[in-house]
Design a protein around this motif. Sequence first.
Motif, PDB file in Angstrom:
ATOM      1  N   PRO A 295       4.946   3.760  -7.622  1.00 21.03           N
ATOM      2  CA  PRO A 295       5.426   2.792  -8.550  1.00 21.03           C
ATOM      3  C   PRO A 295       4.358   1.569  -8.721  1.00 21.03           C
ATOM      4  N   LEU A 296       3.561   1.528  -7.642  1.00 18.96           N
ATOM      5  CA  LEU A 296       2.561   0.552  -8.014  1.00 18.96           C
ATOM      6  C   LEU A 296       1.148   0.794  -8.092  1.00 18.96           C
ATOM      7  N   GLN A 297       0.372  -0.247  -8.681  1.00 15.71           N
ATOM      8  CA  GLN A 297      -1.048   0.161  -8.498  1.00 15.71           C
ATOM      9  C   GLN A 297      -1.953  -0.771  -7.993  1.00 15.71           C
ATOM     10  N   ARG A 298      -3.019  -0.682  -7.222  1.00  8.91           N
ATOM     11  CA  ARG A 298      -3.792  -1.588  -6.568  1.00  8.91           C
ATOM     12  C   ARG A 298      -5.171  -1.686  -7.075  1.00  8.91           C
ATOM     13  N   VAL A 299      -5.834  -2.552  -7.243  1.00  4.01           N
ATOM     14  CA  VAL A 299      -6.949  -3.142  -7.778  1.00  4.01           C
ATOM     15  C   VAL A 299      -7.946  -3.689  -6.585  1.00  4.01           C
ATOM     16  N   ASP A 300      -9.137  -3.038  -6.373  1.00  7.20           N
ATOM     17  CA  ASP A 300      -9.917  -4.087  -5.749  1.00  7.20           C
ATOM     18  C   ASP A 300     -10.939  -5.105  -6.627  1.00  7.20           C
ATOM     19  N   VAL A 301     -10.555  -6.275  -6.563  1.00  5.25           N
ATOM     20  CA  VAL A 301     -11.391  -7.086  -7.571  1.00  5.25           C
ATOM     21  C   VAL A 301     -12.662  -7.505  -7.063  1.00  5.25           C
TER      22      VAL A 301
ATOM     23  N   THR B  42     -15.157  -9.571  -5.084  1.00  6.89           N
ATOM     24  CA  THR B  42     -15.079 -10.389  -3.975  1.00  6.89           C
ATOM     25  C   THR B  42     -13.550 -11.063  -3.732  1.00  6.89           C
ATOM     26  N   ASP B  43     -12.742 -10.880  -4.567  1.00  8.29           N
ATOM     27  CA  ASP B  43     -11.544 -11.482  -4.532  1.00  8.29           C
ATOM     28  C   ASP B  43     -10.511 -10.534  -3.762  1.00  8.29           C
ATOM     29  N   PRO B  44      -9.209 -10.877  -3.504  1.00  6.80           N
ATOM     30  CA  PRO B  44      -8.689  -9.909  -2.647  1.00  6.80           C
ATOM     31  C   PRO B  44      -8.018  -8.777  -3.257  1.00  6.80           C
ATOM     32  N   VAL B  45      -7.483  -7.496  -2.903  1.00  7.55           N
ATOM     33  CA  VAL B  45      -7.029  -6.600  -3.549  1.00  7.55           C
ATOM     34  C   VAL B  45      -5.588  -7.218  -4.306  1.00  7.55           C
ATOM     35  N   VAL B  46      -5.264  -6.725  -5.524  1.00  6.45           N
ATOM     36  CA  VAL B  46      -4.217  -7.267  -6.449  1.00  6.45           C
ATOM     37  C   VAL B  46      -3.388  -5.872  -6.625  1.00  6.45           C
TER      38      VAL B  46
ATOM     39  N   ASP C 207       0.952  -0.965   0.208  1.00  7.85           N
ATOM     40  CA  ASP C 207      -0.049   0.077  -0.070  1.00  7.85           C
ATOM     41  C   ASP C 207       0.899   1.253   0.123  1.00  7.85           C
ATOM     42  N   ALA C 208       1.932   1.371   0.635  1.00  5.00           N
ATOM     43  CA  ALA C 208       2.713   2.366   0.817  1.00  5.00           C
ATOM     44  C   ALA C 208       3.360   2.504  -0.530  1.00  5.00           C
TER      45      ALA C 208
END
Length: 663
Positions: free
Chosen positions: A109-115, A117-121, A102-103
């Motif tokens: 440098p990273l992207q996060r996506v909440d998909v 019912t699946d975990p965040v990727v 998350d930091a």
Amino acid sequence: MTEDDAGDGDGPSDASSNDAPPKYESGEPTTEDEAVSTETAEDETPTTAVDASGTPATVAVEDVTVADFYGALEAEGRPVVTAQQAARRLGLSQATASEALDALAADGPLQRVDVSTDPVVYYPSEWGRLADRERIVLFPERREIVVDQPTQYTRARLAQFAHLVDSTGDRNAGTRGYLYKIRQEDVWQAPFEDLDALLSMMRSVLPRRSPHLETWVENQWKRANQFRLYTHEDDYVVLEGASESLMGNVARQKLDEEHLVAPISDTESWVRDGKEAHIKRILYEAGYPVKDNRDLESGAPLDVELRVELRDYQRDWVDRFIDQKAGVLVGPPGAGKTVTGIGVLAAVGGETLVLVPSRELAAQWREEILRHTSLTEDQIGEYHGGEKRVRPVTIATYQTAGMDRHRSLFDDREWGLIVYDEVHHVPSRIYRRSADLQAKHRLGLSATPIREDDKEREIFTLIGPPIGTDWSKLFEAGYVQEPEVEIRYVPWADDTARNEWASADGRERHQLASMNPQKIAETRRLLRQHPESKALVFVDYLDQGEAMAEALDVPFVSGEMRHRHRERLFRQFRDGERRTLVISRVGDEGIDLPNAELAVVASGLGGSRRQGAQRAGRTMRPAGGALVYVLATRGTSEEDFAQRQMRHLAEKGVRVTESDLTT
């Protein structure tokens, strides 16, 4: 009403069955070689951080770097990971990994996506910036290759050893992806002299080497050389296995006294006369293509002088055929396969039978042989519904030659060479009997040796291995003009047409989408845009063809038209007296219309890849521009069919673009 081109009794009769939707492979192969994975488990071992005592080390959130994240991606073998997966690879607790990722996402440098019912990727931000560039992902266990935005270079080379299964997404939006699969037959039929050449080609295009995949390819390559047929010194045929185990556990288990007369040794068996084709088919289906080393008959001698200068690649095709005595010549339309076939005829120097699917093709072969060789009129005969003359060189239709009352005329003559033009017809029920003439030199010709019933493997089994060259090389050398292909998605002509389609179902619904009246207006507009181009407009429905021809004020050529009238219109088109023809499936293959510069495909049955390539092939000649427009009604099954039709061209490296006329 769909087009029925069987009126002359000499046309293909299996078109409908061969245009069925393709059947995709499912599940994993079950052959013994494939059941054993040779890849090590290195990539599956977690990279856990430990101290000298073996206790997991404490890692601070700020100590997790982007490089660490890339290492976790590589170890996981995926483009995205969850916090749990990253924790396992980095030797952290899930909570610590999640906080660290998350930091990094907050810093950019990273992207996060909440998909949902699946975990965040998580994935690298760079992935987004690479969206308009080629990306190749290899799945070695499934032998699949996914390519986003492939270059022509990549597609042309993948076509040498892999099969294009599907293409999805929107090219104009930059999301077009291609799915390739490497099958057993792709390895067996790969156009390489040895295994090293094949592996070198694979390594030049794949993103990384895979010991597992390369071992599987090597095993398949070896399987293609485990059995061979050869001629015994006493003039009978012998089947030989590479080992006693193969002969006993494979050949003699699959074959019986109908195929084999008796054992000769632990690795050899005497083959019953005339059963060579059956043996090849049975062992091929068992996963062992048979190498044919027999001394084939040369037939009654025929003195032929070739009066045309072959291109370098055509001479190479002839030399390769003479060396292996059987094979299928695969090359793009316009590459001169017929002239190469005539070159083989002269090189073999024996009486020759040429099998073709239609009377038009028979007439064209006769003209080409007379033009390019020293043979005279009385040495060339035609055998079909309109003429029946057997001569030292005889050109017959598959359908007539396969009839019982005519068959003995062809079986009993000492042909030295059998030429199978448009060889993709051979696996069909009516034509496959001709492939039983296994004692002769066998040459197949086709730009599109593909079938929607998945029987193309029988072409190479019964006739011989592929002989050909990379399409892109001929494009680059200027021998063949690469077509510019565009799929155009057209709107409905009006609400009435759309509502009629919406209330229909099944076959009727597809027909209504194919016959969308808006296609007439779009075709007229394309012809106005290219007023100097000689154009062919292809349709699959007689009613649509008649309406299109009337609107454009040009002739409609169909199977219902008398043969003589059809040939006159084709001649007028070739001579420049007519610039536009609307044409049915009768023009899909073999018809020599060498100066067509524009093709408009208004409808096509079932999205056949072969039909799409054949129609585009009407424009593929050495000189001039080559334009192909495929019209599909937006929001209907035609979208998928149009993409499927162009899949063979895309597999060969031809660029296929798309445009939406509804926006």
